[in-house]
Design a protein around this motif. Structure first.
Motif, mmCIF file in Angstrom:
data_model
loop_
_atom_site.group_PDB
_atom_site.id
_atom_site.type_symbol
_atom_site.label_atom_id
_atom_site.label_comp_id
_atom_site.label_asym_id
_atom_site.label_seq_id
_atom_site.Cartn_x
_atom_site.Cartn_y
_atom_site.Cartn_z
ATOM 1 N N TYR A 9 0.817 -1.204 0.000
ATOM 2 C CA TYR A 9 0.000 0.000 0.000
ATOM 3 C C TYR A 9 0.854 1.259 0.000
ATOM 4 O O TYR A 9 0.531 2.236 -0.668
ATOM 5 C CB TYR A 9 -0.940 0.028 1.202
ATOM 6 C CG TYR A 9 -2.160 -0.829 1.059
ATOM 7 C CD1 TYR A 9 -2.890 -0.845 -0.124
ATOM 8 C CD2 TYR A 9 -2.600 -1.605 2.107
ATOM 9 C CE1 TYR A 9 -4.014 -1.627 -0.249
ATOM 10 C CE2 TYR A 9 -3.731 -2.398 1.990
ATOM 11 C CZ TYR A 9 -4.425 -2.404 0.802
ATOM 12 O OH TYR A 9 -5.544 -3.167 0.683
ATOM 13 N N LEU A 10 1.953 1.247 0.726
ATOM 14 C CA LEU A 10 2.842 2.407 0.759
ATOM 15 C C LEU A 10 3.450 2.658 -0.619
ATOM 16 O O LEU A 10 3.471 3.796 -1.087
ATOM 17 C CB LEU A 10 3.947 2.197 1.795
ATOM 18 C CG LEU A 10 4.904 3.360 2.021
ATOM 19 C CD1 LEU A 10 4.149 4.564 2.542
ATOM 20 C CD2 LEU A 10 5.993 2.960 2.989
ATOM 21 N N ASN A 11 3.906 1.605 -1.291
ATOM 22 C CA ASN A 11 4.453 1.766 -2.637
ATOM 23 C C ASN A 11 3.390 2.241 -3.614
ATOM 24 O O ASN A 11 3.651 3.122 -4.445
ATOM 25 C CB ASN A 11 5.072 0.457 -3.129
ATOM 26 C CG ASN A 11 6.371 0.151 -2.428
ATOM 27 O OD1 ASN A 11 7.051 1.042 -1.942
ATOM 28 N ND2 ASN A 11 6.709 -1.120 -2.366
ATOM 29 N N ASN A 12 2.188 1.687 -3.526
ATOM 30 C CA ASN A 12 1.108 2.116 -4.414
ATOM 31 C C ASN A 12 0.687 3.550 -4.133
ATOM 32 O O ASN A 12 0.310 4.279 -5.051
ATOM 33 C CB ASN A 12 -0.090 1.175 -4.295
ATOM 34 C CG ASN A 12 0.195 -0.172 -4.907
ATOM 35 O OD1 ASN A 12 1.099 -0.321 -5.730
ATOM 36 N ND2 ASN A 12 -0.572 -1.171 -4.511
ATOM 37 N N THR A 13 0.754 3.954 -2.882
ATOM 38 C CA THR A 13 0.432 5.340 -2.541
ATOM 39 C C THR A 13 1.392 6.299 -3.230
ATOM 40 O O THR A 13 0.971 7.311 -3.809
ATOM 41 C CB THR A 13 0.498 5.545 -1.015
ATOM 42 O OG1 THR A 13 -0.436 4.680 -0.387
ATOM 43 C CG2 THR A 13 0.197 6.971 -0.637
ATOM 44 N N LEU A 15 3.105 5.716 -5.944
ATOM 45 C CA LEU A 15 2.875 5.657 -7.385
ATOM 46 C C LEU A 15 1.684 6.530 -7.785
ATOM 47 O O LEU A 15 1.745 7.266 -8.772
ATOM 48 C CB LEU A 15 2.658 4.213 -7.834
ATOM 49 C CG LEU A 15 3.863 3.289 -7.707
ATOM 50 C CD1 LEU A 15 3.485 1.872 -8.103
ATOM 51 C CD2 LEU A 15 5.013 3.785 -8.545
ATOM 52 N N ILE A 16 0.627 6.482 -7.003
ATOM 53 C CA ILE A 16 -0.549 7.312 -7.302
ATOM 54 C C ILE A 16 -0.224 8.790 -7.114
ATOM 55 O O ILE A 16 -0.596 9.624 -7.946
ATOM 56 C CB ILE A 16 -1.735 6.880 -6.414
ATOM 57 C CG1 ILE A 16 -2.207 5.494 -6.841
ATOM 58 C CG2 ILE A 16 -2.871 7.883 -6.480
ATOM 59 C CD1 ILE A 16 -3.192 4.860 -5.896
ATOM 60 N N ILE A 17 0.474 9.112 -6.052
ATOM 61 C CA ILE A 17 0.826 10.508 -5.800
ATOM 62 C C ILE A 17 1.752 11.039 -6.898
ATOM 63 O O ILE A 17 1.637 12.187 -7.327
ATOM 64 C CB ILE A 17 1.477 10.668 -4.410
ATOM 65 C CG1 ILE A 17 0.436 10.420 -3.327
ATOM 66 C CG2 ILE A 17 2.109 12.031 -4.222
ATOM 67 C CD1 ILE A 17 -0.741 11.359 -3.342
ATOM 68 N N SER A 18 2.663 10.199 -7.391
ATOM 69 C CA SER A 18 3.570 10.658 -8.443
ATOM 70 C C SER A 18 2.824 10.940 -9.741
ATOM 71 O O SER A 18 3.236 11.787 -10.526
ATOM 72 C CB SER A 18 4.681 9.638 -8.676
ATOM 73 O OG SER A 18 4.151 8.430 -9.164
ATOM 74 N N LEU A 19 1.711 10.266 -9.970
ATOM 75 C CA LEU A 19 0.907 10.546 -11.157
ATOM 76 C C LEU A 19 -0.002 11.764 -10.977
ATOM 77 O O LEU A 19 -0.285 12.482 -11.924
ATOM 78 C CB LEU A 19 0.053 9.332 -11.515
ATOM 79 C CG LEU A 19 0.773 8.183 -12.185
ATOM 80 C CD1 LEU A 19 -0.160 7.002 -12.342
ATOM 81 C CD2 LEU A 19 1.307 8.610 -13.540
ATOM 82 N N VAL A 34 -2.267 19.548 -0.688
ATOM 83 C CA VAL A 34 -3.159 18.443 -0.355
ATOM 84 C C VAL A 34 -2.507 17.081 -0.610
ATOM 85 O O VAL A 34 -2.485 16.241 0.299
ATOM 86 C CB VAL A 34 -4.505 18.584 -1.112
ATOM 87 C CG1 VAL A 34 -5.386 17.379 -0.883
ATOM 88 C CG2 VAL A 34 -5.217 19.852 -0.689
ATOM 89 N N PRO A 35 -1.951 16.800 -1.811
ATOM 90 C CA PRO A 35 -1.342 15.481 -1.987
ATOM 91 C C PRO A 35 -0.108 15.266 -1.122
ATOM 92 O O PRO A 35 0.186 14.134 -0.724
ATOM 93 C CB PRO A 35 -1.000 15.409 -3.472
ATOM 94 C CG PRO A 35 -1.097 16.774 -3.987
ATOM 95 C CD PRO A 35 -1.962 17.544 -3.066
ATOM 96 N N ILE A 36 0.609 16.338 -0.803
ATOM 97 C CA ILE A 36 1.794 16.190 0.044
ATOM 98 C C ILE A 36 1.391 15.758 1.454
ATOM 99 O O ILE A 36 1.947 14.808 2.008
ATOM 100 C CB ILE A 36 2.597 17.504 0.079
ATOM 101 C CG1 ILE A 36 3.213 17.784 -1.278
ATOM 102 C CG2 ILE A 36 3.681 17.453 1.146
ATOM 103 C CD1 ILE A 36 3.903 19.121 -1.384
ATOM 104 N N VAL A 37 0.431 16.440 2.026
ATOM 105 C CA VAL A 37 0.013 16.117 3.395
ATOM 106 C C VAL A 37 -0.676 14.756 3.444
ATOM 107 O O VAL A 37 -0.432 13.959 4.369
ATOM 108 C CB VAL A 37 -0.894 17.238 3.951
ATOM 109 C CG1 VAL A 37 -1.495 16.853 5.280
ATOM 110 C CG2 VAL A 37 -0.110 18.530 4.079
ATOM 111 N N LEU A 38 -1.501 14.448 2.456
ATOM 112 C CA LEU A 38 -2.189 13.154 2.454
ATOM 113 C C LEU A 38 -1.222 11.990 2.277
ATOM 114 O O LEU A 38 -1.355 10.954 2.933
ATOM 115 C CB LEU A 38 -3.253 13.122 1.358
ATOM 116 C CG LEU A 38 -4.487 13.984 1.596
ATOM 117 C CD1 LEU A 38 -5.445 13.885 0.415
ATOM 118 C CD2 LEU A 38 -5.182 13.584 2.878
ATOM 119 N N SER A 39 -0.236 12.148 1.410
ATOM 120 C CA SER A 39 0.717 11.055 1.226
ATOM 121 C C SER A 39 1.630 10.908 2.444
ATOM 122 O O SER A 39 2.028 9.797 2.788
ATOM 123 C CB SER A 39 1.536 11.258 -0.047
ATOM 124 O OG SER A 39 2.230 12.473 0.006
#
Length: 134
Positions: A9-13, A15-19, A34-39
């Motif tokens: 899940y951490l790796n997939n997180t 990957l999603i954030i990088s996209l 928002v994506p920085i704090v959520l990730s």
């Protein structure tokens, strides 16, 4: 078993954030926090707090924490402005999230894949802006 699922899940997180990160920054720069704090929150949740312990041990983080503490004391006692204190709090949350993400990305097993997807996302966002300008 649970540890491998959380690592996945951490790796997939990441990957999603990088996209998602580059299009958000390009199209809505104020929404980039928002994506920085959520990730960073997801990284802490999936790593059981080990990343936060690594961040606290970092000397750069200790120096930055001292500087931010000094700024907070100055705002409270010298400027006496609550609005500035609120903005400083947002900055502190963003900086701590950035440190956590830096430590977490280095520890992931798919670092090259994250960089590749981040590059693809950036190129796509830049091309979208170039096409939109005409």
């Amino acid at each position: 078993m649970l540890r491998t699922i959380k690592k996945k899940y951490l790796n997939n997180t990441f990957l999603i954030i990088s996209l998602v990160f580059c299009p958000i920054v390009v199209l809505a720069p104020l929404g980039s926090w928002v994506p920085i704090v959520l990730s960073a929150t997801a990284a802490i949740f999936f790593s059981k707090g080990l990343l936060f312990k690594d961040v606290i041990k970092d000397s750069l983080f200790k120096n930055l924490t001292f500087i931010l503490f000094w700024i907070t004391i100055s705002i409270i006692f010298i400027l006496k402005n609550i609005y500035l204190l609120e903005k400083a709090f947002y900055l502190y949350v963003l900086l701590i999230s950035g440190f956590i993400l830096c430590k977490a990305v280095v520890k992931t097993s798919s670092f090259n894949k994250i960089i590749f997807l981040f590059s693809i996302s950036f190129i796509g966002s830049a091309l979208f802006l170039i096409i939109d300008l005409k």
